[in-house]
Design a protein around this motif. Structure first.
Motif, PDB file in Angstrom:
ATOM      1  N   VAL A   1      38.418  27.137  40.969  1.00 17.49           N
ATOM      2  CA  VAL A   1      39.219  28.047  41.797  1.00 17.49           C
ATOM      3  C   VAL A   1      40.492  28.543  42.279  1.00 17.49           C
ATOM      4  CG1 VAL A   1      39.628  26.592  44.106  1.00 17.49           C
ATOM      5  CG2 VAL A   1      38.793  29.012  43.964  1.00 17.49           C
ATOM      6  N   THR A   2      41.863  27.559  41.326  1.00 20.88           N
ATOM      7  CA  THR A   2      43.540  27.686  41.496  1.00 20.88           C
ATOM      8  C   THR A   2      43.211  27.754  40.674  1.00 20.88           C
ATOM      9  OG1 THR A   2      43.597  25.973  42.398  1.00 20.88           O
ATOM     10  CG2 THR A   2      43.324  26.620  44.195  1.00 20.88           C
ATOM     11  N   SER A   3      42.911  28.116  39.469  1.00 15.71           N
ATOM     12  CA  SER A   3      42.646  27.715  37.445  1.00 15.71           C
ATOM     13  C   SER A   3      42.943  29.525  37.381  1.00 15.71           C
ATOM     14  CB  SER A   3      42.518  27.162  36.827  1.00 15.71           C
ATOM     15  OG  SER A   3      40.513  27.686  36.576  1.00 15.71           O
ATOM     16  N   GLY A   4      42.251  30.482  37.555  1.00 18.61           N
ATOM     17  CA  GLY A   4      42.412  31.651  37.624  1.00 18.61           C
ATOM     18  C   GLY A   4      43.495  32.688  38.873  1.00 18.61           C
ATOM     19  N   TYR A   5      43.085  34.351  38.376  1.00 10.38           N
ATOM     20  CA  TYR A   5      43.826  35.139  39.437  1.00 10.38           C
ATOM     21  C   TYR A   5      42.832  36.396  38.878  1.00 10.38           C
ATOM     22  CZ  TYR A   5      47.054  37.145  36.919  1.00 10.38           C
ATOM     23  OH  TYR A   5      47.768  37.617  35.407  1.00 10.38           O
ATOM     24  N   TYR A   6      42.342  37.561  40.580  1.00 14.55           N
ATOM     25  CA  TYR A   6      41.683  38.794  39.866  1.00 14.55           C
ATOM     26  C   TYR A   6      43.205  39.622  40.228  1.00 14.55           C
ATOM     27  CZ  TYR A   6      37.523  36.797  39.492  1.00 14.55           C
ATOM     28  OH  TYR A   6      35.949  36.750  39.416  1.00 14.55           O
ATOM     29  N   GLU A   7      43.476  39.953  38.772  1.00 15.17           N
ATOM     30  CA  GLU A   7      44.247  41.276  38.384  1.00 15.17           C
ATOM     31  C   GLU A   7      43.505  42.093  39.006  1.00 15.17           C
ATOM     32  OE1 GLU A   7      48.218  42.832  36.073  1.00 15.17           O
ATOM     33  OE2 GLU A   7      46.730  41.599  35.612  1.00 15.17           O
ATOM     34  N   ILE A   8      44.065  43.711  40.342  1.00 16.02           N
ATOM     35  CA  ILE A   8      43.489  44.834  40.524  1.00 16.02           C
ATOM     36  C   ILE A   8      43.880  46.011  39.437  1.00 16.02           C
ATOM     37  CG2 ILE A   8      45.611  46.136  41.683  1.00 16.02           C
ATOM     38  CD1 ILE A   8      43.403  46.411  43.237  1.00 16.02           C
ATOM     39  N   SER A   9      42.674  46.252  38.694  1.00 19.53           N
ATOM     40  CA  SER A   9      43.153  47.711  37.308  1.00 19.53           C
ATOM     41  C   SER A   9      42.599  48.915  37.728  1.00 19.53           C
ATOM     42  CB  SER A   9      43.107  47.303  36.225  1.00 19.53           C
ATOM     43  OG  SER A   9      43.337  48.037  35.656  1.00 19.53           O
TER      44      SER A   9
END
Length: 746
Positions: free
Chosen positions: A91-99
């Motif tokens: 759960v903490t090994s990534g992130y969501y980036e908005i586009s």
């Protein structure tokens, strides 16, 4: 094995705007406090399932944001970015980036930062009792549809009134459609009224996002009782406050005072800000984690982050380093786990009974950040002089806050003398309050001290503005405010918050026969030097509210799986003859509560029955709780022919709401129903039209002049007191204590 149900979810949260009465500029520093009043202008965010045909994977989540007031729809993607060689769990090994980026800074910041933080929250706080992680994954798989809209009062409506050829007064604002289209699609070109639109927007957005991602369908019969308590417990409110503050700072590119976000979450309060250094350091970290320059975020610019190595010889070695991705776990820790480290103060502030707010839109707008920078530069350049000013203003601010609290105490201890004193003083200018006949010296002395203290605050804020060369209280507003201060019943006047050309306000003593607020509005409309549009606003002490929470089971059509809606769960229907007994009982309850008068069982039953069975007399509407099928409120409509308008006037009568359902917007639901029926009557089929439901020209009601609570409710929904006085001769209930009938909505 029981088939898993497919739930449709829709959640709406609202947060109010604000007016800062005391604490302007000083509130930027601890431990200075400010009195913040939340008002009944709110931002609404609704989140629902986007499309059940979509089946998002972890790599991409579709989000569609609707802004109906700007006639704009934006399709976003939240794209998963995996962090290689990260030792933390999935759960903490990534992130969501908005586009894409660049459409709306505030919405995009709230969506990206809020979503990433809440994702970690749902994982870390998941347990047997709270199935947050399961709910999160279930809610995002079909995408999110988000609608954001704000009440008209956040934006100047003078241009809209002109286009519709409406008179420039507060009553005309009630004739505008709710959430009317904004005159410009560009935020920078909009004239705002200084109510804190960006803070209310972000607070409602993050709060709704939290509810959407955490509230589930488990034990559906307990949703109303258990999960609403969960939202309003102190831990969750602190989390929502911290999350909203953080995102608001990021979106603005600076750390503001924060009182606007705090009032959006907690409501009317005395506020002292959080420690600036703490959040500044973490914001700096997050700006690198989130891969963008705060000042350029609106344009979607990307930058490299400079790493500074401080050597022992004092030289700095700056080099370009790799940009770090989002550390959402750090945000979760800062905003939730470390919430006790946030040392902001928010103490509920109770506005004393009989005190009203008048707010005026001056339709010019101010650059608040620029004004604040000028004041802070003056303070830094002139420490001794500014310190004296700060100390003086702070003393008077604290005195006003103390006196308001004391005045509220007096209103509770001596209610009859307090009310009598307020009524007498409402007809006199503040200079004549002390010593007025039949008044309490103790109460008038407090009123006088409040008035004089605020004059001193205005005087020193104007001095501050002159020294900084910024229009905290412009000269033309000073002349108007001074003249307003001399009107009967005016306690104090001023410019809210940072001042400038956004708005003015007046705090008034309310009258029974004619509101002092109305007197102020009439005076402002007659003022020739500048244009002021009185606002259709009242104080609303509540902060965040869950306006709507519905869960529909698409696979089950039984009664048990019907929609569960919080606060908006009331259904409206027409009364039938089978409802005679309950309507008669509600009328009896109302008569006892409001006039201490006992109605005859036989007479009231006959009266109700005749109205139900005779369409030419009117009709009853009932509010029903669908969970129990219980009738919880009512009103009736009767007809009056208006020859002046060549149409039918609808009169609201027999208003009653069960005590347990008051302050839950039951009357608002009833009123909205009849308002829609009245305004849409010309769209009916010809065979449905009668003389009573065609060409409806208005809605009226009457209310006992002592029922101030009901009056505030009616004003809040757009009804205005008229210049008429009600007279009657009652042939049935004629006695010495006879009073006009009274509508009682809590």
């Amino acid at each position: 094995k029981k088939k898993k149900t497919n739930m449709s979810v829709s959640i709406t949260c609202t947060c109010p705007g604000k007016v800062l009465l005391t604490g302007g500029y000083l509130i930027l520093e601890q431990p200075n406090t400010g009195a913040v009043v939340s008002v009944n202008a709110r931002f609404f965010t609704t989140i629902s399932i986007l499309d059940k045909k979509i089946n998002n994977t972890r790599d991409k989540i579709n989000v569609q944001v609707h802004s109906p007031q700007f006639e704009h729809v934006t399709d976003y993607e939240l794209k998963w970015n995996k962090i290689e060689n990260e030792e933390l769990d999935g759960v903490t090994s990534g992130y969501y980036e908005i586009s894409p980026r660049g459409e709306n800074t505030y919405v995009e910041a709230a969506l990206e930062f809020g979503f990433n933080t809440l994702r970690v929250y749902c994982k870390e706080e998941n347990d047997e009792k709270n199935k947050y992680w399961e709910t999160f994954n279930d809610r995002v798989k079909n995408g999110l549809k988000i609608e954001v809209k704000g009440d008209n009062a956040f934006y100047s409506q003078q241009e809209n009134l002109t286009k519709r050829k409406l008179i420039r007064r507060s009553s005309s604002l009630g004739k505008l459609p709710r959430f009317v289209k904004c005159q410009s699609s560009k935020l920078k070109k909009l004239h705002k009224t200084g109510l804190g639109s960006s803070a209310a927007l972000i607070s409602s957005f993050t709060s709704t996002l939290y509810c959407f991602l955490t509230l589930d369908e488990r034990r559906r019969e307990e949703i109303k009782e258990k999960q609403l308590e969960e939202i309003h417990n102190s831990n969750v409110l602190e989390f929502l406050h911290n999350l909203s503050q953080f995102i608001h700072c990021l979106a603005q590119g600076k750390v503001g005072s924060g009182f606007d976000v705090s009032s959006a979450i907690y409501g009317t309060q005395l506020y002292s800000r959080f420690n600036v250094d703490c959040i500044k350091s973490r914001l700096a970290e997050c700006s690198s984690f989130f891969n963008f320059n705060l000042e350029k975020y609106a344009r979607g610019s990307r930058i490299n982050v400079k790493a500074s190595n401080n050597n022992n010889d004092g030289n700095n070695d700056s080099s370009t380093t790799m940009i770090k991705p989002v550390n959402a776990h750090m945000l979760y820790s800062l905003l939730y786990l470390e919430r006790n480290n946030w040392d902001n103060l928010h103490v509920p502030l109770i506005i004393p009974k009989g005190i009203g707010l008048a707010l005026g839109d001056v339709n010019a707008g101010s650059n608040t950040p620029s004004m604040v920078r000028s004041v802070l530069n003056f303070k830094q350049s002139n420490p001794n002089e500014s310190s004296q000013l700060w100390t003086t203003i702070s003393l008077y601010n604290n005195e006003i806050n103390r006196l308001l609290h004391f005045l509220n105490t007096l209103s509770i201890q001596y209610p009859e003398k307090y009310e009598e004193t307020i009524q007498i003083c409402s007809y006199l200018p503040s200079s004549e309050w002390i010593g007025a006949e039949h008044t309490s010296y103790r109460i008038t002395n407090v009123l006088h001290q409040i008035s004089e203290s605020f004059k001193k605050v205005r005087k020193h804020l104007k001095i501050l503005g002159d020294k900084c060369n910024v229009p905290i209280e412009p000269d033309e507003q000073t002349r108007l405010l001074d003249a307003t201060q001399n009107l009967p019943g005016v306690l104090f006047t001023g410019v809210p918050g940072a001042g400038g050309f956004d708005a003015i306000f007046a705090i008034c003593l309310e009258r029974k026969d004619w509101s002092a607020v109305e007197q102020v509005e009439e005076f402002w409309l007659s003022w020739k030097e500048m244009t002021v549009l009185p606002q259709l606003l009242t104080e609303d002490s509540l902060g965040i509210e869950i306006e709507k929470f519905s869960l529909n089971d698409d696979n089950d059509n039984s009664d048990d799986s019907s929609s569960h809606i919080i606060q908006d769960n009331i259904t409206i229907r027409y009364a039938t003859s089978t409802d005679t007994d309950i309507i008669a009982q509600f009328n009896k309850n109302m008569a006892i509560e409001t006039e201490n008068y006992e109605l005859s069982d036989e007479l009231i039953s006959q009266g109700v029955s005749n109205l139900i069975n005779n369409d030419s007399l009117g009709f009853y509407l009932l509010a029903v709780d669908p969970n129990s099928n219980k009738v919880v409120g009512q009103l009736s409509i009767t007809y009056e022919w208006s020859d002046w308008r060549n149409g039918v006037m609808w009169w609201i009568q027999s208003v009653y709401v069960l005590p347990d359902y008051r302050k839950k917007k039951v009357f608002r639901k009833l009123y909205d129903f009849i308002y829609q029926k009245a305004t849409n009557n010309n769209n009916q089929e010809e065979e449905e039209k009668t003389i009573y439901n065609n060409n409806i020209v208005g809605i009226r009601l009457y209310v006992d002049h002592n029922n101030l609570n009901a009056q505030k409710v009616y004003e809040a929904i757009g009804l205005q007191s008229s210049h008429y006085i009600f007279y009657e001769i009652d042939f049935i209930n004629n006695n010495d204590n006879n009073q006009s009938n009274n509508n009682n909505e809590q």
